[in-house]
Each structure stands twice: as structure tokens, then as C-alpha cells.
Design a protein around this motif. Sequence first.
Motif, PDB file in Angstrom:
ATOM      1  N   GLN A 198       0.822  -1.209   0.000  1.00 34.46           N
ATOM      2  CA  GLN A 198       0.000   0.000   0.000  1.00 34.46           C
ATOM      3  C   GLN A 198       0.855   1.258   0.000  1.00 34.46           C
ATOM      4  OE1 GLN A 198      -1.967   0.773   3.670  1.00 34.46           O
ATOM      5  NE2 GLN A 198      -3.499   2.139   2.777  1.00 34.46           N
ATOM      6  N   ILE A 199       1.796   1.328   0.921  1.00 34.90           N
ATOM      7  CA  ILE A 199       2.588   2.553   1.069  1.00 34.90           C
ATOM      8  C   ILE A 199       3.526   2.757  -0.113  1.00 34.90           C
ATOM      9  CG2 ILE A 199       4.323   3.697   2.509  1.00 34.90           C
ATOM     10  CD1 ILE A 199       3.041   2.377   4.922  1.00 34.90           C
ATOM     11  N   PHE A 200       4.134   1.689  -0.587  1.00 35.63           N
ATOM     12  CA  PHE A 200       5.074   1.818  -1.702  1.00 35.63           C
ATOM     13  C   PHE A 200       4.384   2.352  -2.956  1.00 35.63           C
ATOM     14  CE2 PHE A 200       7.309   0.029  -5.401  1.00 35.63           C
ATOM     15  CZ  PHE A 200       8.569   0.588  -5.195  1.00 35.63           C
ATOM     16  N   ASN A 201       3.132   1.986  -3.161  1.00 36.02           N
ATOM     17  CA  ASN A 201       2.405   2.428  -4.350  1.00 36.02           C
ATOM     18  C   ASN A 201       1.734   3.784  -4.167  1.00 36.02           C
ATOM     19  OD1 ASN A 201       2.325   0.157  -6.538  1.00 36.02           O
ATOM     20  ND2 ASN A 201       2.021  -0.930  -4.615  1.00 36.02           N
ATOM     21  N   LEU A 202       1.595   4.241  -2.927  1.00 40.57           N
ATOM     22  CA  LEU A 202       0.906   5.504  -2.689  1.00 40.57           C
ATOM     23  C   LEU A 202       1.831   6.657  -2.278  1.00 40.57           C
ATOM     24  CD1 LEU A 202      -2.307   4.367  -0.742  1.00 40.57           C
ATOM     25  CD2 LEU A 202      -2.156   5.116  -3.116  1.00 40.57           C
ATOM     26  N   TYR A 203       2.977   6.328  -1.686  1.00 42.20           N
ATOM     27  CA  TYR A 203       3.788   7.422  -1.141  1.00 42.20           C
ATOM     28  C   TYR A 203       4.743   7.997  -2.183  1.00 42.20           C
ATOM     29  CZ  TYR A 203       8.357   5.060  -0.419  1.00 42.20           C
ATOM     30  OH  TYR A 203       9.585   4.461  -0.575  1.00 42.20           O
ATOM     31  N   ASN A 204       5.366   9.092  -1.830  1.00 41.63           N
ATOM     32  CA  ASN A 204       6.367   9.748  -2.666  1.00 41.63           C
ATOM     33  C   ASN A 204       7.315  10.501  -1.748  1.00 41.63           C
ATOM     34  OD1 ASN A 204       5.174  12.628  -2.357  1.00 41.63           O
ATOM     35  ND2 ASN A 204       3.445  11.414  -3.124  1.00 41.63           N
ATOM     36  N   SER A 205       8.327  11.109  -2.316  1.00 47.37           N
ATOM     37  CA  SER A 205       9.354  11.765  -1.509  1.00 47.37           C
ATOM     38  C   SER A 205       8.800  12.900  -0.646  1.00 47.37           C
ATOM     39  CB  SER A 205      10.466  12.305  -2.418  1.00 47.37           C
ATOM     40  OG  SER A 205       9.930  13.219  -3.365  1.00 47.37           O
ATOM     41  N   ALA A 206       7.659  13.456  -1.032  1.00 42.29           N
ATOM     42  CA  ALA A 206       7.084  14.567  -0.269  1.00 42.29           C
ATOM     43  C   ALA A 206       6.534  14.125   1.084  1.00 42.29           C
ATOM     44  CB  ALA A 206       5.983  15.254  -1.078  1.00 42.29           C
ATOM     45  N   VAL A 207       6.234  12.830   1.218  1.00 33.25           N
ATOM     46  CA  VAL A 207       5.636  12.337   2.467  1.00 33.25           C
ATOM     47  C   VAL A 207       6.534  11.309   3.156  1.00 33.25           C
ATOM     48  CG1 VAL A 207       3.244  12.797   1.834  1.00 33.25           C
ATOM     49  CG2 VAL A 207       4.302  10.652   1.121  1.00 33.25           C
ATOM     50  N   TYR A 208       7.835  11.329   2.868  1.00 37.51           N
ATOM     51  CA  TYR A 208       8.762  10.441   3.559  1.00 37.51           C
ATOM     52  C   TYR A 208       8.718  10.662   5.068  1.00 37.51           C
ATOM     53  CZ  TYR A 208      11.172   8.484  -0.520  1.00 37.51           C
ATOM     54  OH  TYR A 208      11.477   7.795  -1.656  1.00 37.51           O
ATOM     55  N   LYS A 209       8.484  11.883   5.475  1.00 36.23           N
ATOM     56  CA  LYS A 209       8.513  12.220   6.897  1.00 36.23           C
ATOM     57  C   LYS A 209       7.498  11.409   7.692  1.00 36.23           C
ATOM     58  CE  LYS A 209       8.059  16.135  10.084  1.00 36.23           C
ATOM     59  NZ  LYS A 209       7.803  17.595  10.191  1.00 36.23           N
ATOM     60  N   THR A 210       6.327  11.157   7.126  1.00 30.22           N
ATOM     61  CA  THR A 210       5.267  10.431   7.831  1.00 30.22           C
ATOM     62  C   THR A 210       4.931   9.089   7.187  1.00 30.22           C
ATOM     63  OG1 THR A 210       3.592  11.610   6.519  1.00 30.22           O
ATOM     64  CG2 THR A 210       4.180  12.541   8.659  1.00 30.22           C
ATOM     65  N   GLY A 211       5.452   8.807   5.992  1.00 30.64           N
ATOM     66  CA  GLY A 211       5.067   7.594   5.282  1.00 30.64           C
ATOM     67  C   GLY A 211       6.169   6.577   5.081  1.00 30.64           C
ATOM     68  N   ASP A 212       7.409   6.954   5.351  1.00 32.72           N
ATOM     69  CA  ASP A 212       8.520   6.015   5.141  1.00 32.72           C
ATOM     70  C   ASP A 212       8.575   5.021   6.292  1.00 32.72           C
ATOM     71  OD1 ASP A 212      10.744   4.910   3.910  1.00 32.72           O
ATOM     72  OD2 ASP A 212      12.150   6.200   4.993  1.00 32.72           O
ATOM     73  N   ILE A 213       8.356   3.728   6.007  1.00 35.39           N
ATOM     74  CA  ILE A 213       8.339   2.687   7.032  1.00 35.39           C
ATOM     75  C   ILE A 213       9.560   1.787   6.887  1.00 35.39           C
ATOM     76  CG2 ILE A 213       5.831   2.717   7.221  1.00 35.39           C
ATOM     77  CD1 ILE A 213       5.793   0.196   5.463  1.00 35.39           C
ATOM     78  N   ILE A 214       9.683   0.796   7.753  1.00 35.21           N
ATOM     79  CA  ILE A 214      10.850  -0.080   7.742  1.00 35.21           C
ATOM     80  C   ILE A 214      10.978  -0.813   6.410  1.00 35.21           C
ATOM     81  CG2 ILE A 214      11.856  -2.141   8.779  1.00 35.21           C
ATOM     82  CD1 ILE A 214      10.816  -1.252  11.447  1.00 35.21           C
ATOM     83  N   ASP A 215       9.864  -1.319   5.884  1.00 35.46           N
ATOM     84  CA  ASP A 215       9.916  -2.091   4.650  1.00 35.46           C
ATOM     85  C   ASP A 215      10.361  -1.242   3.467  1.00 35.46           C
ATOM     86  OD1 ASP A 215       9.170  -4.423   5.876  1.00 35.46           O
ATOM     87  OD2 ASP A 215       7.032  -4.090   5.585  1.00 35.46           O
ATOM     88  N   THR A 216       9.876  -0.020   3.358  1.00 32.48           N
ATOM     89  CA  THR A 216      10.321   0.843   2.269  1.00 32.48           C
ATOM     90  C   THR A 216      11.767   1.273   2.480  1.00 32.48           C
ATOM     91  OG1 THR A 216       9.370   2.766   3.422  1.00 32.48           O
ATOM     92  CG2 THR A 216       8.006   1.684   1.754  1.00 32.48           C
ATOM     93  N   TYR A 217      12.176   1.421   3.737  1.00 27.13           N
ATOM     94  CA  TYR A 217      13.569   1.731   4.064  1.00 27.13           C
ATOM     95  C   TYR A 217      14.481   0.597   3.612  1.00 27.13           C
ATOM     96  CZ  TYR A 217      17.654   2.616   7.067  1.00 27.13           C
ATOM     97  OH  TYR A 217      18.926   2.818   7.547  1.00 27.13           O
ATOM     98  N   VAL A 218      14.081  -0.641   3.907  1.00 22.91           N
ATOM     99  CA  VAL A 218      14.857  -1.807   3.486  1.00 22.91           C
ATOM    100  C   VAL A 218      14.903  -1.907   1.961  1.00 22.91           C
ATOM    101  CG1 VAL A 218      14.886  -4.338   3.482  1.00 22.91           C
ATOM    102  CG2 VAL A 218      14.432  -3.097   5.596  1.00 22.91           C
ATOM    103  N   TYR A 219      13.802  -1.611   1.330  1.00 25.20           N
ATOM    104  CA  TYR A 219      13.756  -1.670  -0.136  1.00 25.20           C
ATOM    105  C   TYR A 219      14.749  -0.685  -0.753  1.00 25.20           C
ATOM    106  CZ  TYR A 219      11.989  -1.128  -4.899  1.00 25.20           C
ATOM    107  OH  TYR A 219      11.893  -1.045  -6.260  1.00 25.20           O
ATOM    108  N   ARG A 220      14.784   0.532  -0.250  1.00 23.62           N
ATOM    109  CA  ARG A 220      15.692   1.534  -0.809  1.00 23.62           C
ATOM    110  C   ARG A 220      17.152   1.181  -0.537  1.00 23.62           C
ATOM    111  NH1 ARG A 220      12.444   5.126   1.715  1.00 23.62           N
ATOM    112  NH2 ARG A 220      14.178   5.845   3.015  1.00 23.62           N
ATOM    113  N   TYR A 221      17.418   0.711   0.699  1.00 25.27           N
ATOM    114  CA  TYR A 221      18.797   0.372   1.032  1.00 25.27           C
ATOM    115  C   TYR A 221      19.240  -0.916   0.344  1.00 25.27           C
ATOM    116  CZ  TYR A 221      20.428   3.764   4.452  1.00 25.27           C
ATOM    117  OH  TYR A 221      20.905   4.905   5.051  1.00 25.27           O
TER     118      TYR A 221
END
Length: 321
Positions: free
Chosen positions: A257-280
Motif C-alpha cells: 500500500q505505502i510503496f504504491n501511494l507514497y512519494n518523496s514529499a511524504v517520507y517524513k510520515t510515510g517512510d516505514i521499515i519495509d520501504t527503508y529496506v527496499y531503498r537500502y
Amino acid sequence: MTGVSVRNPLKQRSAFGRFLYSFTGYKKYLALTLMFLPVVVYFIIFKYVPMAGIVIAFKNYKISQGIFGSAWCGFDNFTKVFKTPTFARSVTNTLEISGLKLLFGFPAPIILALMLNEVTHVRFQKTVQTITYLPHFLSWVVLAGMFQQLLSPNNGAVNAILRDVFGVEKSLYFLGDNKYFRGTLIVTDIWKNVGWSSILYLATIAGIDPALYEAATVDGATRWQCTRYITIPSLVSTIVVMLILNVGSIMDAGFDQIFNLYNSAVYKTGDIIDTYVYRYGLGDMKYSMATAVGLFKNLIGFVLVLGTNLIARRISGEGIW
């Protein structure tokens, strides 16, 4: 009977035969056991065998050297991750988003099941069930495109309704503003899963003895009293089990859900562990650090399952084990 020796059938079997006999209980369950074997094989191949890759978290992993050829580095990867400012933010966001989903999303299917149970018009009940079930079968890739159109600040239907009906002059950036992003996640998640999650509660309600309701009605109980003193207590064991499972997965805030809905503008409140792991892990190719984060998350989830089960057993006497 005295003087009659009784042979133990287990002693006449091989070791594998004794295991299979004890596992199935009786020969009539052998077919069901064989049907279940593909599930066991699936979990072994795709769930347990990949766990060997956990050692990457304790190594300075290099693709050219492989998993077992890379040098050991102990807990250095964990130290590096914990010192990263974005990691602390992702953990906080994960706990807050999961907590909000648990607070508002967990009771939703229970309430829906109780409401549907009170509907006497069968056709209307089936229609509502079908409508609420359907979103579950749509992937977040499809739904993300739909919500991006519906929630668009320029020509989205939601902003048009807010402007024309409620007189809201300024368009709201539901997917681009930290103020509204989490609320959007909670509402869309409930909309997608509430119908499907209510099936288990409806099945439990269907198994309640109708004689209990008849006796309560004869004694003058209202429908609300029947729900309060018969239906809800009958759901307690199911609710406890589902609560334990939900708390155990609180570190999974919903990657799809979050990966398909979020963007860099909402990293402050939308970046979770799974998206963090994906980027790293995939974006920056820091596989060791990403594995360390994943292991940390799973350990926290394991502890939460044990703790929640212990608390639930002490409070209500119900639990998974």
C-alpha cells in the motif's frame, strides 16, 4: 482381559511409519495428510530454506564472494543502521501507522459482521457482503492508480465533492501532504480489507446455537441485549486470536500500500521499515544493512506475539497456545 496379550501396532512399524501413524492419528486421515504435504513443502522451500540468508546481516556481503564467502563483521551492520537518522524515523512511522490501523482497522470488521448479522433482508445482506469483499481482490497497484485519480487536487472526485458540497475552497493534497497522508492510508486500508476480514467473524456468528437467541427472546431480551450477552461473548476467542496475530505483525505497516501511494514529499510520515529496506537493499545495494534491519523487525514481531499471547491468556484465558 487377563492372559490375553495386546500387540502394539506402533512397535511393528518402521520409524517413518510410526511418525506417519502418530501424525495422522488414524488411517482415514492419511488422504488429508497427503493433501497437506504440498503446503509443508512450500513452507520448507520458500520460508525456511531462505532463512540461511540471515547470515548476511553479520557479514560484509559482496556479490562476487557469495553469502558464505563474504567476511564476517559481527554486529557492525546493526550499529551502522541504528545510527542512521532515517532508520529511527522509519521505525517511528511503522509503529504509528500500524498502531492507527490496529486502533481503527481491527474493530471495523467486527462491527461490520455484527451489523450484517442484524440484517434480516437476505438479498440486501448478500449484496453488501459482495460489495465489501470485492476490494480485497484488487492489488494495491491497481488501487493506487484509482486513488491517485480520485484524490487528485486538480480534478479528483473527492476534492470536487469537498468543494461543491462542503464549500472547501482549498484543494487537499491527500497523497502529497504529511498532514493527510496517514489518514488516507488508514481509510483506504479499511476500505480494502474490512469486508474480507469480517468473513471469519461471520462464520463464528453462524456457528452460535440459535437456541440461545430463542431462549433470550422468550425471557424478554432485546436485539441489542442478545448481541451484547450472546454474540459478542461468543466472538471473544476469535477476537483474541486475531488480535494476537495483528499485534505480532505490527512491524508490517503495509509495504504494498505505502510503496504504491507514497512519494518523496511524504517520507517524513510515510517512510516505514519495509520501504527503508527496499531503498537500502535494492536501491543502494546495501544488502547487509538491509538484512540487519529485516532481522531486527522480525525479532520485534516475534517478541510481540509472545507478549500479546501471554497478556491475553492472563486477562481472558484465551490465546493461541
